[in-house]
Design a protein around this motif. Structure first.
Motif, PDB file in Angstrom:
ATOM      1  N   VAL A  42       0.712   4.300  -2.831  1.00 58.44           N
ATOM      2  CA  VAL A  42       0.510   5.748  -2.638  1.00 58.44           C
ATOM      3  C   VAL A  42       1.807   6.536  -2.789  1.00 58.44           C
ATOM      4  N   GLY A  43       2.890   5.877  -3.187  1.00 62.79           N
ATOM      5  CA  GLY A  43       4.134   6.581  -3.464  1.00 62.79           C
ATOM      6  C   GLY A  43       4.990   6.875  -2.257  1.00 62.79           C
ATOM      7  N   LEU A  44       4.801   6.124  -1.171  1.00 62.75           N
ATOM      8  CA  LEU A  44       5.563   6.372   0.053  1.00 62.75           C
ATOM      9  C   LEU A  44       6.524   5.235   0.400  1.00 62.75           C
ATOM     10  N   ALA A  45       6.853   4.419  -0.578  1.00 66.81           N
ATOM     11  CA  ALA A  45       7.735   3.273  -0.310  1.00 66.81           C
ATOM     12  C   ALA A  45       9.087   3.710   0.253  1.00 66.81           C
ATOM     13  N   ASN A  46       9.560   4.880  -0.142  1.00 69.93           N
ATOM     14  CA  ASN A  46      10.862   5.353   0.331  1.00 69.93           C
ATOM     15  C   ASN A  46      10.788   6.057   1.680  1.00 69.93           C
ATOM     16  N   TYR A  47       9.597   6.097   2.259  1.00 65.76           N
ATOM     17  CA  TYR A  47       9.421   6.810   3.530  1.00 65.76           C
ATOM     18  C   TYR A  47       8.918   5.894   4.646  1.00 65.76           C
ATOM     19  N   GLU A  48       9.062   4.592   4.471  1.00 67.93           N
ATOM     20  CA  GLU A  48       8.533   3.650   5.452  1.00 67.93           C
ATOM     21  C   GLU A  48       9.076   3.892   6.853  1.00 67.93           C
ATOM     22  N   LEU A  88       0.816  -1.209   0.000  1.00 65.19           N
ATOM     23  CA  LEU A  88       0.000   0.000   0.000  1.00 65.19           C
ATOM     24  C   LEU A  88       0.853   1.264   0.000  1.00 65.19           C
ATOM     25  N   LEU A  89       1.957   1.227   0.726  1.00 67.80           N
ATOM     26  CA  LEU A  89       2.847   2.391   0.727  1.00 67.80           C
ATOM     27  C   LEU A  89       3.462   2.597  -0.654  1.00 67.80           C
ATOM     28  N   THR A  90       3.714   1.506  -1.352  1.00 71.28           N
ATOM     29  CA  THR A  90       4.170   1.619  -2.737  1.00 71.28           C
ATOM     30  C   THR A  90       3.064   2.199  -3.607  1.00 71.28           C
ATOM     31  N   LEU A 115      -4.740   7.941   3.340  1.00 74.15           N
ATOM     32  CA  LEU A 115      -5.485   7.121   2.387  1.00 74.15           C
ATOM     33  C   LEU A 115      -5.053   5.664   2.467  1.00 74.15           C
ATOM     34  N   ALA A 116      -3.757   5.430   2.578  1.00 74.36           N
ATOM     35  CA  ALA A 116      -3.239   4.059   2.564  1.00 74.36           C
ATOM     36  C   ALA A 116      -3.663   3.273   3.803  1.00 74.36           C
ATOM     37  N   ARG A 117      -3.653   3.932   4.945  1.00 77.64           N
ATOM     38  CA  ARG A 117      -3.871   3.225   6.222  1.00 77.64           C
ATOM     39  C   ARG A 117      -5.208   2.482   6.300  1.00 77.64           C
ATOM     40  N   PRO A 118      -6.335   3.109   5.956  1.00 74.63           N
ATOM     41  CA  PRO A 118      -7.598   2.374   6.051  1.00 74.63           C
ATOM     42  C   PRO A 118      -7.813   1.331   4.960  1.00 74.63           C
ATOM     43  N   LEU A 119      -6.856   1.204   4.026  1.00 65.02           N
ATOM     44  CA  LEU A 119      -6.957   0.164   3.002  1.00 65.02           C
ATOM     45  C   LEU A 119      -6.301  -1.130   3.448  1.00 65.02           C
ATOM     46  N   ILE A 120      -5.752  -1.138   4.651  1.00 65.44           N
ATOM     47  CA  ILE A 120      -4.974  -2.277   5.125  1.00 65.44           C
ATOM     48  C   ILE A 120      -5.822  -3.542   5.240  1.00 65.44           C
ATOM     49  N   ASN A 121      -7.146  -3.383   5.448  1.00 67.67           N
ATOM     50  CA  ASN A 121      -8.037  -4.544   5.571  1.00 67.67           C
ATOM     51  C   ASN A 121      -8.735  -4.876   4.252  1.00 67.67           C
ATOM     52  N   ASP A 122      -8.230  -4.283   3.134  1.00 70.70           N
ATOM     53  CA  ASP A 122      -8.796  -4.518   1.807  1.00 70.70           C
ATOM     54  C   ASP A 122     -10.306  -4.289   1.811  1.00 70.70           C
ATOM     55  N   PRO A 123     -10.746  -3.073   2.186  1.00 66.61           N
ATOM     56  CA  PRO A 123     -12.185  -2.817   2.359  1.00 66.61           C
ATOM     57  C   PRO A 123     -12.956  -2.830   1.051  1.00 66.61           C
TER      58      PRO A 123
END
Length: 254
Positions: free
Chosen positions: A123-129, A119-121, A146-154
């Motif tokens: 939204v473009g945040l892979a380099n900021y983990e 998910l971080l990839t 935006l990425a955080r609430p997608l963690i449960n594949d809603p």
């Protein structure tokens, strides 16, 4: 198309004040529905009843066939919520924020970690983990939000004024990500004050005022249905906006 969300006669009262009054609509997988209305119209209250943080006075909300009043925890398992406030934990890194949210859904840690990376990839945040959230710009924070609430594949994504305060470039990035999620089959419900945002995202629009639905229809044809030149004019017409009398009415709740 599969109906993901069904709202029937949804009503919220605070004493003698009616914040939401008999609202009904439905939302299918792969579709986006926008709720448009002035401040105090009942938009946020409607969303809060749908994702079970505000009790329902009357009416029914069904999410993937689950009655939200009867099984709120089970219903929440299939929802992702993006609120106006980011509510990020500033003591955790970007990746740790993702993992902490994923653990709430009783998902094995390894699976949560794997999805967090993906998910971080996305939204473009892979380099900021490993970055602190306090080091992120406003636009980057909204990507994480935006990425955080997608963690449960809603299957249902609810967004309350998701791009407020973002610059034009960040808003367009946000829109592009949401449209990708819709193409992947998610149902998206959002509120927004930006007519261009609704035009970019919504398939259907519901206009609310004083807790009631005053107009509804496809985003592309609603203005024509109301005899207006465009969606903004349709909104002003449906809510009976009069610039000559712009005093703000006193209300207790949004």
């Amino acid at each position: 198309m599969t109906t993901v969300l069904s709202v029937e006669n949804l009503t919220k009262q605070y004493g003698t004040f009616t914040a939401v009054n008999g609202v009904s609509f439905s939302l299918a997988a792969g579709r986006t529905l926008a709720i448009l209305g002035p401040n105090g119209a009942g938009k946020s209250t409607t969303l809060k009843m749908i994702y079970a943080t505000t009790p329902i006075t009357r009416g029914t909300v069904m999410i993937n066939g689950i009655n939200v009043q009867q099984q709120p925890r089970l219903a929440k398992q299939t929802i992702g919520v993006v609120m106006q406030d980011d509510l990020l934990d500033t003591t955790l890194t970007v990746l740790e924020n993702m993992i902490a949210h994923g653990i709430l859904f009783d998902t094995p840690l390894q699976a949560v970690r794997s999805r967090a990376h993906a998910l971080l990839t996305f939204v473009g945040l892979a380099n900021y983990e490993n970055a602190d959230t306090t080091d992120l710009s406003g636009g980057m924070r909204r990507r994480l939000v935006l990425a955080r609430p997608l963690i449960n594949d809603p299957q249902l994504i609810i967004l309350d004024e998701p791009t407020t305060g973002l610059d034009i470039q960040s808003r367009h990035v946000f829109w592009r990500k949401l449209n990708i999620l819709k193409q992947q089959g998610a149902a998206i419900l959002l509120t927004s004050h930006y007519v261009d945002e609704i035009a970019a995202l919504a398939d259907d629009v519901v206009i609310v005022d004083h807790g009631c639905i005053v107009a509804a229809g496809p985003a592309g044809t609603l203005a024509q249905q109301l005899g207006a030149a465009n969606l903004e004019q349709a909104y002003l017409q449906a809510t009976h906006f009069d610039e000559r009398s712009d005093q703000i009415e006193q209300t207790r709740h949004q």
